[in-house]
Structures are given as structure tokens and as C-alpha cells.
Design an enzyme around this catalytic site. Structure first.
Site, PDB file in Angstrom:
ATOM      1  N   PHE A 163       0.836  -1.195   0.000  1.00 46.81           N
ATOM      2  CA  PHE A 163       0.000   0.000   0.000  1.00 46.81           C
ATOM      3  C   PHE A 163       0.875   1.251   0.000  1.00 46.81           C
ATOM      4  O   PHE A 163       1.884   1.310   0.711  1.00 46.81           O
ATOM      5  CB  PHE A 163      -0.871   0.078   1.265  1.00 46.81           C
ATOM      6  CG  PHE A 163      -1.775  -1.089   1.508  1.00 46.81           C
ATOM      7  CD1 PHE A 163      -3.095  -1.072   1.083  1.00 46.81           C
ATOM      8  CD2 PHE A 163      -1.328  -2.213   2.192  1.00 46.81           C
ATOM      9  CE1 PHE A 163      -3.947  -2.133   1.339  1.00 46.81           C
ATOM     10  CE2 PHE A 163      -2.160  -3.279   2.457  1.00 46.81           C
ATOM     11  CZ  PHE A 163      -3.479  -3.242   2.032  1.00 46.81           C
ATOM     12  N   ASP A 164       0.445   2.255  -0.730  1.00 48.92           N
ATOM     13  CA  ASP A 164       0.936   3.604  -0.509  1.00 48.92           C
ATOM     14  C   ASP A 164       0.270   4.132   0.761  1.00 48.92           C
ATOM     15  O   ASP A 164      -0.703   3.557   1.254  1.00 48.92           O
ATOM     16  CB  ASP A 164       0.587   4.470  -1.721  1.00 48.92           C
ATOM     17  CG  ASP A 164       1.020   5.922  -1.559  1.00 48.92           C
ATOM     18  OD1 ASP A 164       2.079   6.162  -0.936  1.00 48.92           O
ATOM     19  OD2 ASP A 164       0.300   6.811  -2.051  1.00 48.92           O
ATOM     20  N   GLY A 165       0.799   5.240   1.296  1.00 47.17           N
ATOM     21  CA  GLY A 165       0.249   5.777   2.533  1.00 47.17           C
ATOM     22  C   GLY A 165      -0.781   6.872   2.319  1.00 47.17           C
ATOM     23  O   GLY A 165      -1.991   6.638   2.394  1.00 47.17           O
TER      24      GLY A 165
END
Length: 301
Positions: A163-165
């Protein structure tokens, strides 16, 4: 290994994400509906090749084999085609041995009400409009990009998700500061708010559902391996770690790249899927791992 999470993870996957339907879609775009239906009928006994979401969906469905009598994951195949054109999709599901029990063919009707009726946690789609509407309605959703020619499955048997944040797990508040006022303002803001957990983003609820499945698994046998791959670095790191702690979310791996290329790290991590909100990251990532872009709330189709 058996476990019984309170509620299953519900994933809706569009037929064009689960299978490679580009040939028949091209027939429709080029020659119209009659030629499309003829093409579908002539090929309905030919299994469709795998699409971008196939490896993740297959791995998720395999979790149900570990918990006899209890569904850990429920997958719904969703398509806007007429039900008569859905036979090839159903046949392909069976031919690939996928335990997908539910399907919806809407003949062009809006998909969102169906997703809400099924209590969907995650939508994987090729449609920008469907993904955007799902995000606006509070679901996790991603627009699937063309997958790499060869996908190497992880060897440890875990379902790997990266995941990106900001604007994915977390809200886009900090990202908006960066875009509006620049890097220095962003870093100063994050340092000042380091002990203040960030607001939830569109994938926070999904992450919580996955966390409950992790905790229901026998000790040391977690079915997922989760990674946070973020462009953050420097003074922006502390707030991320404190937010995850405050949410009681355990990431197995966290990468603060401070501008370094995400695709190189993702190629090493080998996730079943990577979620990010920016084309600048999703496009190069999709050349090495299956990837989906998370549309921002209110994004136009």
C-alpha cells in the site's frame, strides 16, 4: 490451519480485471453490440486468459480451503454486460477452478447499488467511474492497470499486498499540504503533528478487516504479509508509525523511500497487488507487479 474471522472479507472484481477481455472489448468498440454478442457466443466455451486481478483473487479464495465451513473471503464477479454474454465469464471461472459463488451481470445498469447490497469491502475494476463512485461511497476501490507479462508468485504462501500511505491508507490532508505549499511546509506540518494520528483514508477500513483476519489465524500463521511503501522520509516518518500503532495495525514491512523509485522495492517485495493514488507510481509499478490506482474522492470519470 483453521480460523474463523467474525465476518468475511468481501471483494468485488470486474470481469475485465479478473480476466483478459480486451479482444472482445475491442470487437464491441470497433463493430458494435451485435458483432460483440456473436463473438461472445462463438467463444463462450473457450476459457479466458488471466487478468490483472487474477493472482490476488485466486490467493484470496484459497484462504477458504484453510477454514472448512467458514468463508474467510467472499468474491463477487461483477460485469456490466448482458447476462447472456456472461456465460463465457461463468465458464471461465469454472475452468480456472475459482471458488467464486456469486456474480452480477447488470446490462449497463449502475454497479454501485449492487456493491452496496453485497456489503463490498474492496472493488477491483477497469472502470474509472465505478471505482470513483465506490470511493465516494466509502468503499476501498482501485482501477486495475495492465499487468506485467510475467507475474512471479511469492514462494512463502502468504498473500502479499503493498500500500501507498497518503490518500490510500491515510487521508489526503498531508498530501494536499505538500501539493499546495511544497516539501518544506509538508515536513514542518508532519513534524509538528507527529504525535497526532492521521485521519483514515479510503483503504483504512479494508486494512482493519485484513487485520482481524490476521488476528484470527493461529499464532505464527498469518495469511497476509503487508507492506507500506511510501515516498515519505525524514521528519515525515514518525507520524506514520505512531498512526499505525494508534490504529492497532501491524505492517510486516515499511519502506520510507524519500523519493526513491517504488517499482524497484516492489519488484523485490513481489506483492500480489500494489495500491497507490498516483499514476507516476502506478505506471512503472504495473510493469513489474499487478497494480491498481486508487482514485481520489470526487475524481471525475
Amino acid at each position: 490451519m483453521t480460523f474463523n474471522p467474525v465476518t468475511p472479507l468481501v471483494v468485488a472484481v470486474s470481469a475485465r480485471s479478473l480476466f483478459n477481455l480486451e479482444e472482445s472489448h475491442a470487437v464491441f468498440e470497433r463493430d458494435g453490440i451485435e458483432s460483440y454478442m456473436r463473438h461472445v457466443h462463438e467463444n463462450e466455451d473457450q476459457p479466458l486468459p488471466q487478468g490483472a486481478a487474477f493472482p490476488l483473487v485466486k490467493a484470496l479464495l484459497d484462504l477458504n480451503d484453510l477454514s472448512p465451513g467458514d468463508r474467510v473471503v467472499e468474491v463477487i464477479a461483477v460485469s456490466s454486460v448482458h447476462p447472456d454474454a456472461g456465460l463465457r465469464i461463468v465458464n471461465s471461472i469454472d475452468a480456472h477452478g475459482l471458488g467464486i459463488r456469486r456474480a452480477a451481470f447488470t446490462s449497463g445498469s449502475p454497479v454501485l447499488p449492487i456493491l452496496q447490497a453485497f456489503d463490498v469491502d474492496l472493488l477491483l475494476s477497469k472502470s474509472v467511474e465505478d471505482a470513483r463512485q465506490a470511493i465516494d461511497a466509502g468503499m476501498a476501490a482501485a482501477i486495475m492497470y495492465r499487468p506485467p507479462d510475467q507475474v512471479s508468485s511469492p514462494v512463502d504462501g502468504q498473500i502479499r499486498i503493498a500500500f501507498d500511505g497518503d490518500a490510500v491508507i491515510f487521508s489526503d490532508e498531508s498530501e494536499r499540504i505538500y501539493k499546495s505549499h511544497g516539501l518544506d511546509a509538508f515536513l514542518e506540518h508532519e513534524a509538528r503533528k507527529a504525535r497526532e494520528p492521521m485521519a483514515e483514508g479510503p483503504f483504512a477500513k479494508l486494512l482493519g478487516t485484513i487485520q482481524r483476519i490476521q488476528k484470527a489465524a493461529p499464532q505464527g500463521r498469518k495469511p497476509f504479509r503487508l507492506a507500506l511503501v511510501t515516498a515519505r522520509g525524514g521528519n515525515a516518518r514518525e507520524r506514520v508509525l505512531r498512526t499505525l500503532r494508534a490504529w492497532d495495525i501491524e505492517m510486516d514491512e515499511v519502506y520510507f523511500l524519500n523519493g526513491y523509485r517504488k517499482d524497484r522495492i516492489l519488484e523485490a517485495f513481489r506483492p500480489h497487488i500494489f495500491f497507490d493514488d498516483q499514476d507516476a507510481h502506478v505506471i512503472p509499478a504495473s510493469k513489474v507487479v499487478p497494480s491498481g490506482r486508487v482514485p481520489w474522492k470526487g475524481e471525475a470519470a
